[in-house]
Write a protein that holds these residues in place. Structure first.
Motif, PDB file in Angstrom:
ATOM      1  N   GLN A 233      42.736  50.977  -0.669  1.00  0.00           N
ATOM      2  CA  GLN A 233      41.566  50.120  -0.511  1.00  0.00           C
ATOM      3  C   GLN A 233      40.364  50.683  -1.251  1.00  0.00           C
ATOM      4  OE1 GLN A 233      40.428  49.401   3.549  1.00  0.00           O
ATOM      5  NE2 GLN A 233      38.579  48.277   3.006  1.00  0.00           N
ATOM      6  N   ALA A 234      40.139  52.000  -1.117  1.00  0.00           N
ATOM      7  CA  ALA A 234      39.002  52.623  -1.803  1.00  0.00           C
ATOM      8  C   ALA A 234      39.146  52.514  -3.308  1.00  0.00           C
ATOM      9  CB  ALA A 234      38.884  54.081  -1.376  1.00  0.00           C
ATOM     10  N   ALA A 235      40.353  52.725  -3.816  1.00  0.00           N
ATOM     11  CA  ALA A 235      40.583  52.626  -5.254  1.00  0.00           C
ATOM     12  C   ALA A 235      40.375  51.201  -5.741  1.00  0.00           C
ATOM     13  CB  ALA A 235      41.986  53.114  -5.591  1.00  0.00           C
ATOM     14  N   CYS A 236      40.839  50.228  -4.968  1.00  0.00           N
ATOM     15  CA  CYS A 236      40.684  48.830  -5.360  1.00  0.00           C
ATOM     16  C   CYS A 236      39.223  48.395  -5.330  1.00  0.00           C
ATOM     17  CB  CYS A 236      41.524  47.942  -4.455  1.00  0.00           C
ATOM     18  SG  CYS A 236      43.309  48.088  -4.726  1.00  0.00           S
TER      19      CYS A 236
ATOM     20  N   VAL B  54      45.287  50.552 -11.095  1.00  0.00           N
ATOM     21  CA  VAL B  54      45.463  51.566 -10.059  1.00  0.00           C
ATOM     22  C   VAL B  54      46.921  52.004 -10.037  1.00  0.00           C
ATOM     23  CG1 VAL B  54      45.296  52.069  -7.586  1.00  0.00           C
ATOM     24  CG2 VAL B  54      43.590  50.579  -8.676  1.00  0.00           C
ATOM     25  N   GLU B  55      47.132  53.312  -9.948  1.00  0.00           N
ATOM     26  CA  GLU B  55      48.471  53.866  -9.824  1.00  0.00           C
ATOM     27  C   GLU B  55      48.486  54.910  -8.722  1.00  0.00           C
ATOM     28  OE1 GLU B  55      49.962  55.399 -13.458  1.00  0.00           O
ATOM     29  OE2 GLU B  55      49.955  53.452 -14.509  1.00  0.00           O
ATOM     30  N   GLU B  56      49.584  54.970  -7.999  1.00  0.00           N
ATOM     31  CA  GLU B  56      49.740  55.987  -6.956  1.00  0.00           C
ATOM     32  C   GLU B  56      50.246  57.273  -7.604  1.00  0.00           C
ATOM     33  OE1 GLU B  56      51.627  56.509  -2.465  1.00  0.00           O
ATOM     34  OE2 GLU B  56      52.411  54.958  -3.813  1.00  0.00           O
ATOM     35  N   GLU B  57      49.395  58.290  -7.585  1.00  0.00           N
ATOM     36  CA  GLU B  57      49.769  59.569  -8.187  1.00  0.00           C
ATOM     37  C   GLU B  57      50.812  60.280  -7.333  1.00  0.00           C
ATOM     38  OE1 GLU B  57      48.214  61.034 -11.222  1.00  0.00           O
ATOM     39  OE2 GLU B  57      48.008  58.843 -11.336  1.00  0.00           O
TER      40      GLU B  57
ATOM     41  N   PRO C  58      51.905  60.404  -2.694  1.00  0.00           N
ATOM     42  CA  PRO C  58      51.594  59.788  -1.396  1.00  0.00           C
ATOM     43  C   PRO C  58      50.191  60.154  -0.909  1.00  0.00           C
ATOM     44  CG  PRO C  58      53.819  60.633  -1.386  1.00  0.00           C
ATOM     45  CD  PRO C  58      53.203  61.097  -2.682  1.00  0.00           C
ATOM     46  N   GLY C  59      49.372  59.134  -0.623  1.00  0.00           N
ATOM     47  CA  GLY C  59      48.012  59.368  -0.144  1.00  0.00           C
ATOM     48  C   GLY C  59      47.023  59.697  -1.234  1.00  0.00           C
ATOM     49  N   SER C  60      47.352  59.381  -2.495  1.00  0.00           N
ATOM     50  CA  SER C  60      46.458  59.672  -3.618  1.00  0.00           C
ATOM     51  C   SER C  60      46.590  58.565  -4.651  1.00  0.00           C
ATOM     52  CB  SER C  60      46.797  61.033  -4.238  1.00  0.00           C
ATOM     53  OG  SER C  60      45.941  61.301  -5.339  1.00  0.00           O
ATOM     54  N   PHE C  61      45.505  57.828  -4.892  1.00  0.00           N
ATOM     55  CA  PHE C  61      45.538  56.681  -5.787  1.00  0.00           C
ATOM     56  C   PHE C  61      44.525  56.892  -6.912  1.00  0.00           C
ATOM     57  CE2 PHE C  61      47.058  55.315  -1.710  1.00  0.00           C
ATOM     58  CZ  PHE C  61      48.140  54.496  -2.018  1.00  0.00           C
TER      59      PHE C  61
END
Length: 274
Positions: free
Chosen positions: A24-27, A42-45, A47-50
């Motif tokens: 949500q924060a990244a978006c 946006v890409e997920e680097e 788990p728990g890191s975008f």
């Protein structure tokens, strides 16, 4: 060899402009970039890191815009909704019964009005300090009584829902009494007399205004006034309609009650738990 060159070219064409712990924060930051008419994704680097990716030529402008966005977010004060207490209809019922009972007493014994009305000479010269309180329960006719019951009841219930009935009703009675006392003191040495619960009605309106003012002051934002804006605005309109017009209207008492209510509401606003 061609595949390696293509991979290098792809990596050259994107940069990471920020990493956030939630999608949500990244978006939200991505929307800021899109509003700049710049591309991003946006890409997920892990788990728990975008991570938010963008074109290299846009990196400087995007970082500057995101920095401004973060500054605005850190300074933004979210409006906090006021809690709503029970309306306290039991307290209202007791008040209603008291007004009706005293009015019947007045009809049976007309001398009651003179003995318990708010009186500048009676309060100061004769030291009858109960008069500002007892005058709140006296009325000059059925219309006077019904008007105060209907209009005053609405604002008293609003105060009960804002502060809690066990705080709101005593505060309204106290502010109404002090308003009557202040009005009588300011009229002295003239032979001034007044009766009616209208001072208490405007004290209730003042309490709502005082609570709203306290929340605005504490939050340093006028957004904190939003939950009480409707009752306050309606009350101020009614003050203009009924509080300062009419041949027998006690304008001084209305404003004195309102002023005491504002002070009382501001002082007790800190007890509201949001």
């Amino acid at each position: 060899m061609a595949m390696e060159e293509a991979q290098q070219e792809l990596e050259r064409k994107e940069v990471v402009v920020g990493i956030w712990p939630s999608l949500q924060a990244a978006c939200e930051r991505a929307l800021v970039i899109l509003a700049m008419r710049r591309s991003c994704w946006v890409e997920e680097e892990r788990p728990g890191s975008f991570a938010l990716h963008a074109e290299p030529e846009d990196e400087l402008a995007i970082r500057q815009e995101l920095e401004l966005y973060e500054d605005e977010e850190s300074q933004r004060i979210e409006p906090v909704e006021l809690p709503v207490f029970p309306p306290g209809f039991a307290w209202f019922s007791v008040w209603l019964a008291a007004l009706v009972s005293v009015f019947i007493w007045q009809l049976n014994d007309p001398a009651v009005t003179g003995r318990f009305s708010n009186s500048s000479l009676g309060m100061i010269d004769q030291h009858e300090w109960w008069r500002p309180f007892t005058a709140l329960f006296l009325h000059g006719g059925v219309g006077h009584l019904l008007g105060n019951l209907c209009i005053g009841g609405v604002f008293c219930v609003m105060v009960a829902q804002t502060l809690g009935a066990w705080r709101g009703w005593p505060l309204i009675l106290l502010a109404g009494t002090l308003g009557n006392a202040l009005n009588a003191w300011l009229r002295y040495p003239a032979a001034f007399q007044s009766i009616g619960a209208s001072t208490m009605t405007f004290a209730a309106l003042g309490v709502l205004v005082g609570v709203a003012a306290f929340r605005s002051w504490r939050g340093r934002s006028f957004l904190q006034l939003r939950p009480l804006m409707v009752p306050v605005m309606v009350g101020l309109i009614m003050l203009g309609w009924f509080g300062i017009s009419g041949e027998n209207t006690d304008i001084g008492g209305h404003f004195a009650g309102w002023s005491c209510g504002v002070i009382g509401g501001f002082a007790t606003g800190r007890w509201i738990r949001s």
